[in-house]
Scaffold this motif. Structure first.
Motif: not given
Length: 718
Positions: A165-169
């Protein structure tokens, strides 16, 4: 096989054995002496580094302390599965790592435990160190051909989702890694990372990458810690424990060799050579794979030696039966190995399943036991099915072709064990009931149901400077009796601090008056300056989480074994009977601990695990014979099943007794020659071996028959 080839095989095996024996002698002679070629030993056998941390947070709760202890335990298992972590006082934590002599090196590698956070560009915390499974420094070659230093990260299941979630955003943005409110890395997100692993690049040296990896590894703790002191501590059992264990093993192996040759003649010679190959291979593998060896690990080796002998006994019993049926020796050898294969594989695989689960799910001494047991099982199958087979064939080829060299299978009167099953059930229930009654009486008298050791309940740690360098034997004979006058006859653990005249005593929890009385006793009898004496309350080294891990590991292993037996035997009654026999043996050993008030510590876990492995293997051999006979049975009525059960027990009873005898002798010698703590471990183990043999002969098969009979009655009612 031609005679020339048989001679060549015998010569090759003997040369290999000589080489392995020479290598093992070098390893064993230097073990415990700090030389290069030695087996890494645990705290109980060799000592190690002790590091005490001060909690920097104000008023830490018991829950926070317990959580930090457990997480720190999991972190330092990369150094050794036998490392110990426990609470000291209200705001200190002590870490003890075996097989290490440089405290500064460990401190540098371990790093300072603190809080770790992965944040988004706005400073919001998205992951913590709790979500990281592993972090390690790696030197690799990039596309340009130059060396770059990176940190490989692997996240747990929950961390994988959070990191995704962190890297995708935030693709293309910088997401800082913060350690104790200080930014230690500013990695840029090049792409969405969803696979649960990642790399942090940009380090200028391997040392910088290792420092970052170390901080990440240790950064999931609930509390912030600061090093207070570090020291090298001596062995808890001492070098005497190593030498007596080696003596017991040597004498035991000689006994096994003499017994096998006397009972199985030329086949026994093959088994003895194969056992020599097995024993030396175990030493080599433990050394090469850098396995930390402790008292529980020795238990795993003892069990695997018993299983190595067991595989040969199964094979030779089959060969004798084939010869007795009128077949030629050559045919009997081939048929014997073929018919013994299923029993050997099923028995060892069920135990290997248990070892694998315990190694994955367990912690601390449970892992150490699992590793040595797994190594022993794999090597025992190799030596029995490969080495022994080649040796027997080679001996046949060089001239040992007469049946007289292999012995005859004697006709014995068939004993009806099934008809006496209710007597056996009553005997077992009476023994188990005695154990529970004993625990109830002990608890009513305020002693505790079981005699839990300091490893489970904690106590008081007292450190004193005696101004004299005492040996462990002198401490046991001169100092410990005086301490017992103050604290009673309960468990007392002693440990020397290396290059110092200080000695650490761990006893039951002492109140203020008892601490003062102990200080006075040390001053009056040994001239200790009371100013040098310090004492602290310490928690158990086996935390509730570690105990829970061990219990769950055993439960999962038992379920896996049940499923495997069910699948292999295609009958849930076999599986259920085997597991109930296993539970029976565990409860019998528990009765031994209860009635004899043997100290229950980490060796208790090892003892129970040993009994589980031994019991299931013994039972499988009998069940394998039942399965084989059932295939040829025309009917499966009650009379036929009873006959099959009795016949199978009688056909395998000599194997059960022979295997148990050789294993029992190994453990008995450990009890006879060992130090006190080893005796407390060996005694219940001997009880477990006897119980395992009894349950295989008198309980497991009878339960299988009872379940069949019960099923038939229900079917008739319908």
């Amino acid at each position: 096989m031609k005679k020339s080839r048989g001679i060549a095989i015998l010569a090759a095996v003997l040369i290999i054995l000589a080489g392995l024996a020479y290598s093992a002698s070098i390893i064993l002679s230097s073990t415990g002496k700090g030389e290069n070629h030695n087996i890494k030993l645990g705290l109980d056998l060799a000592g190690g580094v002790s590091i005490t941390y001060q909690v920097m947070d104000d008023n830490p709760t018991d829950e926070e302390m317990s959580d930090t202890v457990y997480k720190l335990q999991k972190r330092i298992e990369s150094y050794s599965t036998e490392a110990q972590v426990y609470k000291q006082g209200d705001d200190r934590i002590t870490v003890e790592i075996p097989g290490v002599t440089d405290a500064n090196e460990i401190l540098e590698e371990l790093g300072t435990p603190g809080s770790l956070e992965f944040r988004d560009p706005d400073g919001n915390v998205c992951l913590t160190g709790d979500d990281v499974e592993t972090a390690k420094a790696v030197a690799q070659t990039n596309k340009m051909g130059s060396t770059e230093y990176v940190v490989d990260l692997k996240f747990n299941e929950e961390g994988t989702k959070k990191f995704s979630d962190l890297t995708s955003a935030h693709v293309g943005e910088v997401c800082p890694i913060v350690y104790d409110e200080q930014t230690i890395s500013m990695p840029r997100v090049n792409e969405a990372i969803t696979g649960g692993s990642a790399q942090i690049s940009g380090m200028s040296s391997y040392e910088e990458a290792e420092t970052l990896a170390s901080n990440i590894r240790i950064g999931s703790l609930s509390l912030t810690l600061q090093e207070l002191q570090s020291e090298v501590v001596g062995a808890q059992l001492g070098s005497e424990a190593i030498s007596t264990a080696l003596q017991a093993a040597a004498i035991g192996l000689i006994f096994v060799a003499v017994f096998m040759i006397a009972y199985y003649w030329i086949a026994g010679v093959a088994a003895t050579i194969a056992l020599g190959v097995y024993s030396t291979l175990v030493v080599a593998i433990i050394y090469l794979f850098d396995v930390t060896l402790t008292l529980p690990g020795i238990a795993g080796i003892i069990l695997s030696i018993g299983m190595a002998v067991d595989a040969n006994v199964i094979i030779f019993a089959r060969i004798r039966e084939e010869i007795a049926s009128g077949k030629t020796v050559r045919t009997s050898i081939e048929t014997g190995f073929k018919k013994a294969l299923s029993a050997i594989l099923d028995g060892n695989i069920t135990t290997l399943i248990a070892a694998a689960v315990l190694g994955i799910k367990g912690s601390g001494t449970v892992k150490g036991f699992a590793y040595t047991l797994a190594i022993g099982i794999i090597l025992s199958m190799f030596t029995a099915l490969i080495v022994t087979r080649f040796l027997v064939r080679a001996l046949y080829a060089v001239g040992f072709k007469d049946a007289k060299f292999y012995g005859k299978s004697k006709e014995r009167k068939v004993i009806s064990f099934v008809s006496k099953r209710h007597v056996f059930y009553i005997i077992s229930l009476a023994i188990i009931a005695a154990g529970f009654i004993g625990m109830g009486v002990n608890k009513a008298n305020g002693k505790g149901a079981l005699n839990l050791s300091l490893e489970f309940v904690g106590g008081t740690s007292t450190t004193a400077d005696f101004g004299k360098n005492y040996t462990l034997s002198e401490i046991d004979s001169e100092i410990v009796p005086k301490i017992q006058e103050v604290v009673g006859s309960g468990e007392i653990q002693t440990q020397k601090i290396q290059n110092s005249t200080q000695i650490v005593f761990k006893t039951r929890n002492l109140d203020l008056d008892e601490r003062e009385a102990l200080n006075q006793t040390l001053a009056d009898n040994f001239g200790v300056d009371e100013k040098t004496i310090s004492s602290n309350t310490i928690s158990s080294t086996i935390s509730s989480e570690m105990t829970s891990d061990a219990v769950w590991a055993v439960v999962i292993a038992t379920i896996c074994m049940l499923i495997y037996i069910w699948f292999r035997f295609n009958d849930i009654r076999f599986a259920t009977s085997a597991i109930l026999a296993l539970v029976h043996d565990v409860l019998v050993v528990l009765t031994c601990y209860s009635l004899l008030r043997i100290s229950v510590g980490s060796t208790f876990i090892a003892c129970m695990l040993t009994i589980i492995g031994y019991s299931i293997n013994d039972t499988i051999v009998v069940f394998d014979r039942i399965r084989e006979t059932l295939k040829n049975a025309r009917t499966q009525d009650e009379a036929t099943l009873k006959e099959i059960a009795d016949k199978s027990i009688n056909q395998t009873i000599s194997r059960s007794i022979n295997t148990s005898l050789t294993t029992f002798v190994m453990v008995f010698l450990l009890w006879l020659l060992g130090v006190t703590s080893i005796r407390d471990f060996a005694l219940p183990l001997m009880v477990g071996i006897v119980s395992g043999t009894y349950s295989s002969i008198c309980i497991a098969t009878n339960l299988w028959f009872s379940f069949h009979k019960l099923g038939s009655k229900k079917a008739k009612k319908k």
